[in-house]
Design a protein around this motif. Sequence first.
Motif, PDB file in Angstrom:
ATOM      1  N   GLN A   1       0.845  -1.190   0.000  1.00 38.18           N
ATOM      2  CA  GLN A   1       0.000   0.000   0.000  1.00 38.18           C
ATOM      3  C   GLN A   1       0.883   1.244   0.000  1.00 38.18           C
ATOM      4  OE1 GLN A   1      -2.811   0.165   3.186  1.00 38.18           O
ATOM      5  NE2 GLN A   1      -3.613   2.167   2.587  1.00 38.18           N
ATOM      6  N   VAL A   2       0.603   2.166  -0.929  1.00 36.46           N
ATOM      7  CA  VAL A   2       1.390   3.384  -1.035  1.00 36.46           C
ATOM      8  C   VAL A   2       0.972   4.364   0.051  1.00 36.46           C
ATOM      9  CG1 VAL A   2       1.904   5.373  -2.485  1.00 36.46           C
ATOM     10  CG2 VAL A   2       1.732   3.094  -3.512  1.00 36.46           C
ATOM     11  N   GLN A   3       1.965   4.948   0.703  1.00 35.59           N
ATOM     12  CA  GLN A   3       1.707   5.981   1.695  1.00 35.59           C
ATOM     13  C   GLN A   3       2.750   7.074   1.558  1.00 35.59           C
ATOM     14  OE1 GLN A   3       1.693   4.707   5.789  1.00 35.59           O
ATOM     15  NE2 GLN A   3       0.584   6.519   6.471  1.00 35.59           N
ATOM     16  N   LEU A   4       2.291   8.311   1.555  1.00 34.15           N
ATOM     17  CA  LEU A   4       3.174   9.476   1.499  1.00 34.15           C
ATOM     18  C   LEU A   4       2.897  10.336   2.719  1.00 34.15           C
ATOM     19  CD1 LEU A   4       2.675  10.479  -2.249  1.00 34.15           C
ATOM     20  CD2 LEU A   4       4.510   9.099  -1.288  1.00 34.15           C
ATOM     21  N   VAL A   5       3.937  10.717   3.415  1.00 26.11           N
ATOM     22  CA  VAL A   5       3.785  11.541   4.618  1.00 26.11           C
ATOM     23  C   VAL A   5       4.579  12.829   4.434  1.00 26.11           C
ATOM     24  CG1 VAL A   5       4.112  11.692   7.095  1.00 26.11           C
ATOM     25  CG2 VAL A   5       3.471   9.503   6.052  1.00 26.11           C
ATOM     26  N   ASP A   6       3.834  13.945   4.344  1.00 27.79           N
ATOM     27  CA  ASP A   6       4.461  15.266   4.234  1.00 27.79           C
ATOM     28  C   ASP A   6       4.745  15.801   5.624  1.00 27.79           C
ATOM     29  OD1 ASP A   6       1.886  16.167   1.851  1.00 27.79           O
ATOM     30  OD2 ASP A   6       3.784  15.129   1.531  1.00 27.79           O
ATOM     31  N   SER A   7       5.856  16.541   5.744  1.00 23.12           N
ATOM     32  CA  SER A   7       6.159  17.195   7.008  1.00 23.12           C
ATOM     33  C   SER A   7       7.080  18.386   6.769  1.00 23.12           C
ATOM     34  CB  SER A   7       6.823  16.213   7.982  1.00 23.12           C
ATOM     35  OG  SER A   7       8.061  15.758   7.461  1.00 23.12           O
ATOM     36  N   SER A  21       9.622  17.705   3.811  1.00 20.67           N
ATOM     37  CA  SER A  21      10.003  16.326   3.517  1.00 20.67           C
ATOM     38  C   SER A  21       8.774  15.531   3.111  1.00 20.67           C
ATOM     39  CB  SER A  21      10.637  15.670   4.746  1.00 20.67           C
ATOM     40  OG  SER A  21      11.810  16.326   5.138  1.00 20.67           O
ATOM     41  N   CYS A  22       8.992  14.554   2.266  1.00 23.50           N
ATOM     42  CA  CYS A  22       7.930  13.633   1.861  1.00 23.50           C
ATOM     43  C   CYS A  22       8.508  12.223   1.947  1.00 23.50           C
ATOM     44  CB  CYS A  22       7.454  13.945   0.457  1.00 23.50           C
ATOM     45  SG  CYS A  22       6.275  12.742  -0.209  1.00 23.50           S
ATOM     46  N   ALA A  23       8.066  11.472   2.931  1.00 24.03           N
ATOM     47  CA  ALA A  23       8.534  10.113   3.115  1.00 24.03           C
ATOM     48  C   ALA A  23       7.565   9.151   2.444  1.00 24.03           C
ATOM     49  CB  ALA A  23       8.645   9.793   4.601  1.00 24.03           C
ATOM     50  N   ALA A  24       8.099   8.276   1.602  1.00 27.00           N
ATOM     51  CA  ALA A  24       7.261   7.378   0.820  1.00 27.00           C
ATOM     52  C   ALA A  24       7.438   5.934   1.258  1.00 27.00           C
ATOM     53  CB  ALA A  24       7.599   7.514  -0.661  1.00 27.00           C
ATOM     54  N   SER A  25       6.385   5.177   1.180  1.00 26.56           N
ATOM     55  CA  SER A  25       6.447   3.743   1.420  1.00 26.56           C
ATOM     56  C   SER A  25       5.553   3.040   0.401  1.00 26.56           C
ATOM     57  CB  SER A  25       6.001   3.399   2.841  1.00 26.56           C
ATOM     58  OG  SER A  25       4.673   3.808   3.052  1.00 26.56           O
ATOM     59  N   GLY A  26       5.773   1.760   0.222  1.00 28.19           N
ATOM     60  CA  GLY A  26       4.939   1.020  -0.709  1.00 28.19           C
ATOM     61  C   GLY A  26       5.493   0.934  -2.109  1.00 28.19           C
ATOM     62  N   SER A  27       6.805   1.025  -2.255  1.00 25.94           N
ATOM     63  CA  SER A  27       7.478   0.809  -3.538  1.00 25.94           C
ATOM     64  C   SER A  27       7.072   1.824  -4.598  1.00 25.94           C
ATOM     65  CB  SER A  27       7.208  -0.608  -4.055  1.00 25.94           C
ATOM     66  OG  SER A  27       7.655  -1.565  -3.134  1.00 25.94           O
ATOM     67  N   SER A  70      14.839  17.941  -4.142  1.00 21.79           N
ATOM     68  CA  SER A  70      15.854  16.881  -4.156  1.00 21.79           C
ATOM     69  C   SER A  70      15.225  15.594  -3.653  1.00 21.79           C
ATOM     70  CB  SER A  70      17.057  17.275  -3.291  1.00 21.79           C
ATOM     71  OG  SER A  70      16.670  17.433  -1.939  1.00 21.79           O
ATOM     72  N   ARG A  71      15.946  14.498  -3.831  1.00 20.28           N
ATOM     73  CA  ARG A  71      15.439  13.202  -3.380  1.00 20.28           C
ATOM     74  C   ARG A  71      16.595  12.369  -2.856  1.00 20.28           C
ATOM     75  NH1 ARG A  71      12.572  10.645  -8.367  1.00 20.28           N
ATOM     76  NH2 ARG A  71      12.587   8.746  -7.090  1.00 20.28           N
ATOM     77  N   ASP A  72      16.283  11.545  -1.870  1.00 19.57           N
ATOM     78  CA  ASP A  72      17.255  10.607  -1.318  1.00 19.57           C
ATOM     79  C   ASP A  72      16.679   9.216  -1.544  1.00 19.57           C
ATOM     80  OD1 ASP A  72      18.824   8.931   0.242  1.00 19.57           O
ATOM     81  OD2 ASP A  72      19.136  10.436   1.791  1.00 19.57           O
ATOM     82  N   ASN A  73      17.161   8.530  -2.555  1.00 25.07           N
ATOM     83  CA  ASN A  73      16.600   7.228  -2.906  1.00 25.07           C
ATOM     84  C   ASN A  73      16.834   6.181  -1.806  1.00 25.07           C
ATOM     85  OD1 ASN A  73      15.639   8.200  -5.356  1.00 25.07           O
ATOM     86  ND2 ASN A  73      17.517   7.633  -6.445  1.00 25.07           N
ATOM     87  N   ALA A  74      17.915   6.335  -1.068  1.00 24.64           N
ATOM     88  CA  ALA A  74      18.202   5.377   0.005  1.00 24.64           C
ATOM     89  C   ALA A  74      17.185   5.488   1.139  1.00 24.64           C
ATOM     90  CB  ALA A  74      19.608   5.593   0.538  1.00 24.64           C
ATOM     91  N   LYS A  75      16.601   6.675   1.301  1.00 26.17           N
ATOM     92  CA  LYS A  75      15.639   6.903   2.374  1.00 26.17           C
ATOM     93  C   LYS A  75      14.198   6.998   1.871  1.00 26.17           C
ATOM     94  CE  LYS A  75      18.900   9.393   5.356  1.00 26.17           C
ATOM     95  NZ  LYS A  75      19.170  10.654   6.088  1.00 26.17           N
ATOM     96  N   ASP A  76      14.015   6.841   0.548  1.00 27.20           N
ATOM     97  CA  ASP A  76      12.670   6.984  -0.022  1.00 27.20           C
ATOM     98  C   ASP A  76      12.029   8.306   0.415  1.00 27.20           C
ATOM     99  OD1 ASP A  76      11.550   3.484  -0.038  1.00 27.20           O
ATOM    100  OD2 ASP A  76      12.962   4.596  -1.283  1.00 27.20           O
TER     101      ASP A  76
END
Length: 122
Positions: A1-7, A21-27, A70-76
């Motif tokens: 399940q995709v989840q995006l958390v803005d902060s 920041s936008c933290a993503a989960s769910g591939s 910018s994006r940090d692929n290691a941290k999604d």
Amino acid sequence: QVQLVDSGGGLVQAGGSLRLSCAASGSIFSGNAMGWYRQAPGKQRELVAAISSRNSTNYADSVKGRFTISRDNAKDTMYLQMNSLKPEDTAVYYCNAGGSYFSGTYYPANYWGQGTQVTVSS
């Protein structure tokens, strides 16, 4: 399940800085473009900045030279560094993920963060 958390939003004086920041989960992060949008009261949601999977970027004219995506692929995680903030930057900021990026244009997918409020006082 995709989840995006803005902060990272908040209240800041004109000329100040914030980093969202936008933290993503769910591939959804890897291999996809992402973008930041904002919506001010009574206005339509607008694209602020976008970044491709290969780190190509584009910006709205109103934020060029002041904002950096910018994006940090290691941290999604995706970021929006906002400097020299102006009262007209006041809005709810939303991240979008899973989109496409062609010839400098970002095409959003239907995955959105919950939004984070940015308020810039004069």
